[in-house]
Design an enzyme around this catalytic site. Structure first.
Site, short mmCIF file in Angstrom:
data_model
loop_
_atom_site.label_atom_id
_atom_site.label_comp_id
_atom_site.label_asym_id
_atom_site.label_seq_id
_atom_site.Cartn_x
_atom_site.Cartn_y
_atom_site.Cartn_z
CE1 TYR A 160 -4.47 1.66 -0.21
CE2 TYR A 160 -3.26 2.88 1.96
CZ TYR A 160 -4.26 2.12 0.56
OH TYR A 160 -5.73 3.19 -0.02
CE LYS A 167 -7.30 5.75 0.12
NZ LYS A 167 -8.31 7.04 -0.22
C1 1JT Z 1 -5.96 3.76 -4.49
C2 1JT Z 1 -5.89 2.22 -5.45
C3 1JT Z 1 -6.33 3.80 -3.71
C4 1JT Z 1 -5.63 1.36 -4.93
C5 1JT Z 1 -6.50 1.94 -3.37
C6 1JT Z 1 -6.88 2.89 -2.57
N1 1JT Z 1 -7.27 2.44 -1.85
C7 1JT Z 1 -6.86 0.81 -1.60
N2 1JT Z 1 -7.31 0.44 -2.74
C8 1JT Z 1 -7.23 -0.85 -2.78
C9 1JT Z 1 -6.11 -1.76 -1.97
C10 1JT Z 1 -4.81 -1.40 -2.67
C11 1JT Z 1 -3.29 -2.13 -2.64
C12 1JT Z 1 -3.91 -3.05 -0.82
C13 1JT Z 1 -4.40 -2.78 -0.02
C14 1JT Z 1 -5.62 -2.06 -0.78
C15 1JT Z 1 -4.69 2.45 -6.43
C16 1JT Z 1 -4.59 3.90 -7.17
C17 1JT Z 1 -4.31 4.88 -6.37
C18 1JT Z 1 -5.33 4.79 -5.28
O1 1JT Z 1 -2.56 -3.60 -0.46
C19 1JT Z 1 -2.63 -3.81 0.55
C20 1JT Z 1 -2.08 -1.96 -2.76
#
Ligand code: 1JT
Length: 259
Positions: A160, A167
Site C-alpha cells: 500500500y 490516507k
Molecule cells: C488507490 C489504489 C487507492 C488502490 C487502493 C486505494 N485504496 C485502496 N486500494 C486498494 C488496495 C490497494 C493496495 C493494497 C490494498 C488495497 C490504486 C490507485 C491509486 C489509489 O495493498 C495492501 C495496494
C-alpha cells in the site's frame, strides 16, 4: 424514516464515480433510494459517459454532472461555481478519490520518489481540503463532507506504500477540517472501507490474498459490499449522525480490531 434521515431533496455532490464498481456509485444508489438530489463530478470524459450510462440503466437522474479535476484549483472552483448556479445550497459532499502511480504501489516503500509522494498527497489528501474550501460556502444550511479511507493509513499493509501515507494525511485532514468547519455546522468524517474489488484495486497483485485473509479473520467472516459503504455514507451524510464529526468510521466487517 424520512423524518430521521432528513435527506430527501437534499443536494449531494458525489465525486469519484469511475464505473459500476466504484464506492461512489454504491453511495449514489443508496442516496438516490433515500430521495437525495445527486450532483456528480468527473475528471475524464470517459467517466462522464459511464455515469450517464449507469444513470440510464438504473433509471436514475442527476441534478447536474460537472467536470472537476481535483489536481487543479481552477477546475474545482469552476465546478462549484456551476453547482452554485444550479442549486440554492448543497448539503453534502462525497469525496471518493485517490490516485498514485502504479510503480509506487508495489516494491519497497523506501524507493518512493519525491514526485510520486507529492502526486499521491496532492490527489488523494490535499484534494479534500481544496474541495472543502469551495464546497463549504455553498453549505449555507449546514452540511456533511465524507471521504473514503483505508486501513493502510494506520497499519503497514504490504504494497500500500505511498497510499498509506496519503490516507494518513487524509484522515488527519478530516480532523483539522472538522475542527475548522464545525462552527458553520459542517461535519467532516471519513469512512475506512474494507477492501473492495474496484477499478483502483485492479492491478494490485496481492488483492485476492487480501480478500481471502479478511474472509478468514474479520469478525463477520466475510468481505464487505459496495452497498454497505453506501448505507454508512448515507448515515454519515444524514441527520442520523448529527452529533458526529472528525471521525474515521470503519465499514470493514470488524477486520481492523483483530490482532
Ligand atoms: C488507490 C489504489 C487507492 C488502490 C487502493 C486505494 N485504496 C485502496 N486500494 C486498494 C488496495 C490497494 C493496495 C493494497 C490494498 C488495497 C490504486 C490507485 C491509486 C489509489 O495493498 C495492501 C495496494
Amino acid at each position: 424514516m424520512d423524518e430521521l434521515l432528513k435527506i430527501k431533496g437534499k443536494n449531494i455532490v458525489i465525486m469519484g464515480v469511475a464505473n459500476e464498481r466504484s464506492l461512489a456509485w454504491g453511495v449514489a444508489r443508496t442516496l438516490h433510494q433515500a430521495g437525495a438530489n445527486l450532483i456528480f463530478t468527473y475528471r475524464k470524459e470517459r467517466s462522464m459517459d459511464r455515469i450517464n450510462k449507469l444513470l440510464a440503466t438504473h433509471e436514475m437522474e442527476a441534478k447536474l454532472i460537472v467536470q472537476c479535476d481535483v489536481n487543479d484549483d481552477g477546475s474545482i472552483q469552476q465546478a462549484f461555481v456551476k453547482i452554485g448556479k444550479e442549486v440554492e445550497a448543497i448539503h453534502g459532499v462525497v469525496h471518493s478519490l485517490a490516485f498514485a502511480h502504479a510503480e509506487d504501489l508495489r516494491g519497497d516503500f523506501i524507493d518512493t520518489t519525491r514526485s510520486g509522494f507529492a502526486f499521491a498527497q496532492d490527489t488523494s489528501a490535499y484534494s479534500l481540503i481544496a474541495v472543502a474550501k469551495q464546497a463549504s460556502p455553498l453549505m449555507t444550511e449546514g452540511g456533511s463532507i465524507v471521504t473514503m479511507s483505508y486501513l493502510g493509513a494506520e497499519r503497514v499493509l504490504d504494497g500500500y506504500n505511498v497510499m498509506g501515507i496519503a490516507k494518513a494525511s487524509l484522515e488527519a485532514s478530516v480532523k483539522y477540517l472538522a475542527a475548522n468547519l464545525g462552527e458553520n455546522n459542517i461535519r467532516v468524517n471519513a469512512i475506512s472501507a474494507g477492501a473492495l474489488r474496484t477499478l483502483s484495486a485492479k492491478g494490485v497483485p496481492s488483492f485476492n490474498k487480501i480478500l481471502a485473509i479478511v474472509e478468514e479473520t474479520a469478525p463477520l467472516k466475510r468481505n464487505i459490499t459496495q452497498e454497505e459503504v453506501g448505507k454508512m455514507t448515507l448515515a454519515v451524510l444524514s441527520d442520523l449522525s448529527s452529533g458526529v464529526t472528525g471521525e474515521v468510521i470503519y465499514v470493514d466487517g470488524g477486520y481492523n480490531i483483530m490482532g
